[in-house]
Design an enzyme around this catalytic site. Structure first.
Site, short mmCIF file in Angstrom:
data_model
loop_
_atom_site.label_atom_id
_atom_site.label_comp_id
_atom_site.label_asym_id
_atom_site.label_seq_id
_atom_site.Cartn_x
_atom_site.Cartn_y
_atom_site.Cartn_z
N HIS A 76 12.02 -0.53 -39.13
CA HIS A 76 10.92 -1.45 -39.37
C HIS A 76 11.43 -2.89 -39.32
O HIS A 76 12.52 -3.16 -39.84
CB HIS A 76 10.32 -1.18 -40.75
CG HIS A 76 9.21 -2.09 -41.12
ND1 HIS A 76 7.97 -2.02 -40.51
CD2 HIS A 76 9.15 -3.12 -42.01
CE1 HIS A 76 7.20 -2.97 -41.03
NE2 HIS A 76 7.88 -3.65 -41.94
N VAL A 133 0.83 -1.22 0.00
CA VAL A 133 0.00 0.00 0.00
C VAL A 133 0.86 1.26 0.00
O VAL A 133 0.43 2.33 0.40
CB VAL A 133 -0.97 0.02 1.22
CG1 VAL A 133 -1.99 -1.10 1.11
CG2 VAL A 133 -0.20 -0.09 2.54
P1 NAD Z 1 1.48 2.35 -4.78
O1 NAD Z 1 1.31 3.71 -4.23
O2 NAD Z 1 1.93 2.18 -6.18
O3 NAD Z 1 0.10 1.55 -4.66
C1 NAD Z 1 -0.56 1.37 -3.44
C2 NAD Z 1 -2.00 0.99 -3.73
O4 NAD Z 1 -2.60 0.52 -2.51
C3 NAD Z 1 -2.85 2.15 -4.21
O5 NAD Z 1 -3.50 1.78 -5.41
C4 NAD Z 1 -3.84 2.40 -3.05
O6 NAD Z 1 -5.10 2.85 -3.51
C5 NAD Z 1 -3.93 1.01 -2.42
N1 NAD Z 1 -4.33 0.98 -1.00
C6 NAD Z 1 -3.89 1.78 0.01
N2 NAD Z 1 -4.44 1.40 1.19
C7 NAD Z 1 -5.24 0.33 0.94
C8 NAD Z 1 -6.08 -0.52 1.75
N3 NAD Z 1 -6.19 -0.35 3.06
N4 NAD Z 1 -6.75 -1.52 1.15
C9 NAD Z 1 -6.64 -1.71 -0.19
N5 NAD Z 1 -5.88 -0.94 -1.00
C10 NAD Z 1 -5.17 0.06 -0.46
O7 NAD Z 1 2.48 1.59 -3.76
P2 NAD Z 1 3.33 0.27 -3.88
O8 NAD Z 1 2.77 -0.63 -4.93
O9 NAD Z 1 3.46 -0.26 -2.49
O10 NAD Z 1 4.73 0.78 -4.37
C11 NAD Z 1 5.48 1.71 -3.57
C12 NAD Z 1 6.37 2.56 -4.43
O11 NAD Z 1 7.47 1.79 -4.92
C13 NAD Z 1 5.69 3.10 -5.69
O12 NAD Z 1 5.02 4.30 -5.45
C14 NAD Z 1 6.83 3.28 -6.63
O13 NAD Z 1 7.35 4.57 -6.44
C15 NAD Z 1 7.85 2.24 -6.20
N6 NAD Z 1 7.86 1.10 -7.17
C16 NAD Z 1 8.13 1.36 -8.48
C17 NAD Z 1 8.12 0.32 -9.40
C18 NAD Z 1 8.44 0.62 -10.83
O14 NAD Z 1 8.95 1.70 -11.11
N7 NAD Z 1 8.18 -0.30 -11.77
C19 NAD Z 1 7.83 -0.97 -9.00
C20 NAD Z 1 7.55 -1.20 -7.66
C21 NAD Z 1 7.57 -0.15 -6.75
#
Ligand code: NAD
Ligand code: FAD
Length: 462
Positions: free
Chosen positions: A441, A268
């Protein structure tokens, strides 16, 4: 107790900190890097790299399983088997190679690496608990790069079956079932990988759609693929805790629901690492939970700089690295500021998503008149030969002078298009510049060319 005097002290050896230290060393600045764990930080050890390794192995296994019944171009294979222990060892091997590589680069730049937990005593002094006793470092400049850590839900603390991404990346076996709380980056990248590895995955997301940080058009192909993989998605649903029997309790519009799962991955968001290293002894202005910085990554204290996840969103490795490089240049006397047109973001779901610059909605919200063109991979020859036609490239530009404001793509392998999207935006490309560039291409990149032509009203292949 030893004492070291240095020009630059970097606290934390993740992508932000180690890049700052390498560049400072290259500038012949006396530099000490303090790291309590493995070099490379979250990204290299428990983030970007191991997750992408797992995603690749899961995709290869899922592809092989998919071919069992024979496929469109005549390939059929016997029953594939995955030795997950070997998968983990392979992933760990990649991480180790990169750890060693980072150490070698730091050494070549003559950076002094101090292993141990660092605590700031004031804005210039850090005490480090090393294996051979405490060391005190006095520095002219301090770069704080302490990164971030998984955020826990109060009702669902980590422990037992409730795990963060760190534990999910080191499970000894693929669980039969996994509930994923949060359909953001981590929840979907890892949730899809575990589904491909054979786990029954249920995703619980509080918002009304998956990946709420991207627009719905961009995430639709991912939702379709998740459905095909048999992943159950509960939207508008909040994780409330565990039942007495250990099931995940979820409140949704239909009431309370219980999900039985062998593992519960809570993803989250991540919290900046601001405790346990003496922040309270520094007079730093904070911006919500993060250390406030200006466009040079300067904090509110003279000669104290901060970079990476501890300074806020977007929490991405390439942002941390770019900030680290810039701060080292500034310390070497260069005039630099962090004025990037775009910080491209890639989500390594299936299919992948790339976003650089503004989405059409964000561009419209600035009040400027804009034009958007979308080119689907269904009309791209290379996508057909790769059996990956779901997705598109979308370009948004100013209507008056055709300056490109944003580029997004969703599709298999589009992560590699991030470089050309970023370059176009950073160089101030107009639609005519992209349209006038020969795109080889057959490649997926031709969809960028065609989306730009389409925005100009000059599409050739659609
Ligand atoms: P995130 O912010 O991407 O997603 C968290 C999600 O959890 C949101 O959609 C939110 O609405 C939901 N949420 C929050 N509380 C909740 C609850 N009680 N019940 C259900 N849903 C809930 O966070 P993340 O996936 O933990 O990733 C953290 C950070 O790590 C990201 O913001 C990103 O910056 C980084 N990350 C980047 C990549 C990439 O660049 N490919 C990959 C992984 C992580
Ligand atoms: P970190 O990488 O967190 O490093 C901070 C370092 O400081 C750590 O090594 C820590 O041990 C050290 N430290 C902290 N305090 C002290 C102290 N007091 N003394 C000594 N050492 C200390 N980003 C992407 O761009 N692409 C991706 O594909 C991607 N995938 C991810 C997947 C997962 C599962 C996760 C969790 C994250 C992912 N990220 C991704 C985000 C990326 O990992 C972070 O944005 C990046 O690591 C931030 O770098 P940083 O240098 O700010 O901090």
């Amino acid at each position: 107790m030893g004492e070291i005097a240095t020009k630059v002290l970097v606290l934390g050896g993740g992508p932000g900190g180690y890049v700052a230290a390498i560049r400072a060393g290259q500038h012949h600045l006396d530099t000490v890097l303090v790291e309590e764990s493995r070099l490379g930080g979250t990204c290299l050890n428990v983030g970007c790299i191991p997750s992408k390794a797992l995603i690749h192995a899961a995709e290869a296994y899922s592809q092989a399983r998919h071919q069992e019944a024979g496929n469109a171009f005549g390939l059929s294979v016997g029953s594939p088997a995955l030795d997950f222990g070997k998968t983990l060892a392979w992933k760990e091997g990649i991480v180790r190679r990169l750890n060693t590589g980072v150490a070698a680069l730091l050494k070549r730049s003559r950076v002094n690496i101090l292993r141990g937990h660092g605590t700031m005593l004031d804005g210039k002094t850090c005490r480090v608990e090393t294996d051979t006793g405490p060391e005190t470092i006095r520095a002219e400049h301090v770069v704080i790069a302490t990164g971030s850590e998984p955020m826990a839900l109060p009702a669902l603390p980590f422990g037992g079956k409730v795990i963060s991404s760190t534990e999910a990346l080191s499970l000894l076996a693929v669980p039969a079932s996994m509930a994923v709380v949060g359909a953001g980056y981590i929840g979907l990248e890892l949730g899809i990988a575990f589904a491909k590895l054979g786990a029954k995955v249920t995703v619980v997301e509080a918002a009304s759609r998956i990946l709420p940080l991207y627009d719905a058009e961009l995430t639709r192909p991912v939702a379709r693929r998740m459905q095909a993989l048999g992943i159950e998605v509960l939207l508008g649903a909040k994780a409330e805790g565990l039942s007495e029997g250990g099931a995940l309790r979820v409140s949704a519009s239909g009431g309370l629901e219980e999900i039985e799962a062998e593992r519960i991955l809570v993803a989250v968001g991540r919290a900046p690492r601001t405790a346990g290293w003496g922040l309270e002894r520094l007079d730093l202005t904070m911006r919500e939970r993060f250390i406030a910085i200006d466009e040079r990554c300067a904090t509110s204290m003279r000669n104290v700089w901060a970079i990476g996840d501890v300074t806020g969103e977007p929490m991405l490795a390439h942002r941390a690295m770019a900030q680290g490089e810039m701060v080292a240049d500034i310390l070497a006397g260069k005039r630099r500021a962090f004025h990037k047109v775009a910080i491209p973001a890639v989500c390594f779901t299936d299919p992948e998503i790339v976003s650089a610059g503004l989405s059409p909605e964000e561009a419209k919200a600035t009040g400027i008149e804009v034009k958007t063109g979308l080119f689907p991979f269904q009309a791209n020859g290379r996508a057909m030969t790769l059996e990956s036609e779901d997705g598109f490239v979308r370009v948004t530009a100013r209507a008056d002078n055709h300056l490109v404001l944003g580029i997004q793509a969703v599709g298999a392998g589009v992560s590699e298009l991030a470089a050309s999207f970023g370059l176009a935006l950073e160089m101030g490309a107009r639609l005519e510049d992209v349209a006038g560039t020969i795109h080889a291409h057959p490649t997926l990149g031709e969809a960028f060319h065609e989306a730009s032509l389409k925005t100009l009203g000059e599409a050739l292949h659609i």
